[in-house]
Design a protein around this motif. Structure first.
Motif, PDB file in Angstrom:
ATOM      1  N   LEU A  74       0.761  -0.731  -0.075  1.00  0.00           N
ATOM      2  CA  LEU A  74       0.173  -0.227   0.245  1.00  0.00           C
ATOM      3  C   LEU A  74       0.992   1.274  -0.138  1.00  0.00           C
ATOM      4  O   LEU A  74       0.509   2.001   0.919  1.00  0.00           O
ATOM      5  N   PRO A  75       1.722   1.598  -0.529  1.00  0.00           N
ATOM      6  CA  PRO A  75       2.811   2.591  -1.106  1.00  0.00           C
ATOM      7  C   PRO A  75       2.126   4.003  -1.130  1.00  0.00           C
ATOM      8  O   PRO A  75       2.424   4.653  -0.444  1.00  0.00           O
ATOM      9  N   ILE A  76       1.435   3.690  -1.642  1.00  0.00           N
ATOM     10  CA  ILE A  76       0.778   5.399  -2.082  1.00  0.00           C
ATOM     11  C   ILE A  76      -0.540   5.942  -0.654  1.00  0.00           C
ATOM     12  O   ILE A  76       0.129   6.363   0.139  1.00  0.00           O
ATOM     13  N   LEU A  77      -0.751   4.612  -0.466  1.00  0.00           N
ATOM     14  CA  LEU A  77      -1.761   4.603   0.908  1.00  0.00           C
ATOM     15  C   LEU A  77      -0.848   5.173   2.430  1.00  0.00           C
ATOM     16  O   LEU A  77      -0.746   6.290   3.153  1.00  0.00           O
ATOM     17  N   THR A  78       0.286   4.339   1.769  1.00  0.00           N
ATOM     18  CA  THR A  78       0.966   4.782   3.266  1.00  0.00           C
ATOM     19  C   THR A  78       2.057   6.536   3.312  1.00  0.00           C
ATOM     20  O   THR A  78       2.020   6.906   4.117  1.00  0.00           O
ATOM     21  N   ASN A  79       1.951   6.371   1.711  1.00  0.00           N
ATOM     22  CA  ASN A  79       2.341   7.751   1.461  1.00  0.00           C
ATOM     23  C   ASN A  79       1.361   9.239   2.650  1.00  0.00           C
ATOM     24  O   ASN A  79       1.818   9.678   2.914  1.00  0.00           O
ATOM     25  N   LEU A  80       0.493   8.563   1.579  1.00  0.00           N
ATOM     26  CA  LEU A  80      -0.699   9.592   2.532  1.00  0.00           C
ATOM     27  C   LEU A  80      -0.796   9.674   3.668  1.00  0.00           C
ATOM     28  O   LEU A  80      -1.238  10.811   4.119  1.00  0.00           O
ATOM     29  N   GLN A  81      -0.967   8.714   4.013  1.00  0.00           N
ATOM     30  CA  GLN A  81      -1.297   8.584   5.784  1.00  0.00           C
ATOM     31  C   GLN A  81      -0.165   8.808   6.611  1.00  0.00           C
ATOM     32  O   GLN A  81      -0.364   9.322   7.502  1.00  0.00           O
ATOM     33  N   ASN A  82       1.335   9.051   5.904  1.00  0.00           N
ATOM     34  CA  ASN A  82       2.281   9.254   6.438  1.00  0.00           C
ATOM     35  C   ASN A  82       3.003   8.131   7.586  1.00  0.00           C
ATOM     36  O   ASN A  82       3.412   8.707   8.686  1.00  0.00           O
TER      37      ASN A  82
END
Length: 334
Positions: A74-82
């Motif tokens: 979940l790289p994009i979600l991980t980045n969005l959620q910090n």
């Protein structure tokens, strides 16, 4: 029920769309107020794509397969959620499933006639209808451009928009290519292919792929169609004597059943063949006769007299007489 068991029931550990409705293009997994367990299973079946959306922002998409949801996939979600690399707490996210099966035989048609310029008939109004097929190929573009944040999006909600695109493209091509109506009717497959190619970019802009486009019919208004039918009929008649022979041959089975039998048939055939020959001679007469010292009667007048005699004897109809007469007069006056 213990507190620990109550808390565990608030977490989602399996995300899937087990029984998709064929009429649905997009379906939101019911998260409600629950959170997704870190390490939860995501099951995406064939002809499906799952998309994670965080607070209205597009995140990770998953094609068919089985996944364990972690920060690694979940790289994009991980980045969005910090999130940190070792994030293990439950999380919240909207999950949408998309149906990527081909949507077949969707109907289109011209609600209003299309006016085009035809080399033979001038300005004409035509109607047309057919079918098209498509599928979703870019779920992020489809979500952004079409569906948006909603619980469900059905195929019929897209029909009007796609139908208008089809008709507009058809109108543009027929108007700009200057294709005669006769050629349209005779080459529906080639014309369908031409319009399909022109439509591809319009569908791609919506996250769709056009799989096929078919024109089933192109029609004229009744009055103009009648004129065309008459012209085709005259072309088929061609040689009036041969046409009359055909008519007489076709009438034999019926006439033989009536009073007079074969004798009546013979008389009708004889009269009909003579009529056909005389009309053919009248219509094929030269436009001008050679000049001589004598003053012969006008050959066109003689032909008109022959036609009138045939009419008086009931061997030709008034309509046949008028058509033949018009042809002779055309030869006379040039």
């Amino acid at each position: 029920m213990g507190l620990g068991r109550f808390i565990r029931k608030q977490f989602i550990d399996v995300i899937q769309w087990p029984e998709p409705d064929p009429a649905l293009l997009m379906w939101q997994f019911p998260v409600d107020d629950q959170e997704i367990q870190n390490g939860a299973s995501l099951i995406v079946r064939e002809s499906q794509v799952a998309l994670f959306v965080n607070e209205g922002r597009l995140a990770d998409a998953f094609p068919a397969g089985s996944y364990q949801l972690t920060t690694n996939n979940l790289p994009i979600l991980t980045n969005l959620q910090n999130w940190s690399r070792f994030f293990e707490s439950p999380f919240k996210s909207d999950v949408y499933f998309f149906n990527t099966k081909q949507q077949m035989a969707r109907g289109w048609g011209t609600a209003q006639p299309i006016t085009i310029r035809d080399n033979e008939f001038g300005l004409v109004s035509i109607r047309s209808f057919g079918t098209y097929s498509y599928r979703i190929v870019d779920v992020k573009k489809f979500f952004t451009e079409i569906a948006g944040i909603t619980d469900a999006f059905y195929a019929h909600q897209l029909d009007d928009q796609l139908r208008n695109v089809c008709v507009t493209t058809l109108s543009s091509i027929l108007g700009n290519k200057n294709i005669p109506f006769i050629d349209m009717a005779a080459n529906l497959s080639a014309l369908s292919q031409l319009i399909e190619e022109a439509l591809q970019a319009h569908f791609a802009a919506l996250g769709l792929q056009l799989e096929g486009f078919l024109i089933e019919s192109i029609t004229l208004p009744p009055a103009l169609q009648k004129t065309l039918d008459e012209r085709i009929s005259m072309g088929i008649i061609g040689d009036l004597s041969k046409y009359t022979q055909y008519q007489m041959a076709s009438s034999i089975p019926l006439a033989a059943q009536n009073e007079g039998g074969a004798a009546g048939v013979g008389m009708s055939m004889g009269a009909g063949l003579s009529m056909g020959q005389m009309m053919a001679e009248a219509m094929s007469a030269p436009k001008s006769a050679p000049q001589t010292n004598a003053a012969p009667s006008n050959p066109h007048t003689a032909k008109l007299s022959q036609l009138n005699e045939l009419l008086q004897q009931g061997l030709i109809t008034a309509e046949d007489y008028e058509k033949a007469k018009a042809e002779v007069l055309k030869q006379l006056i040039g």
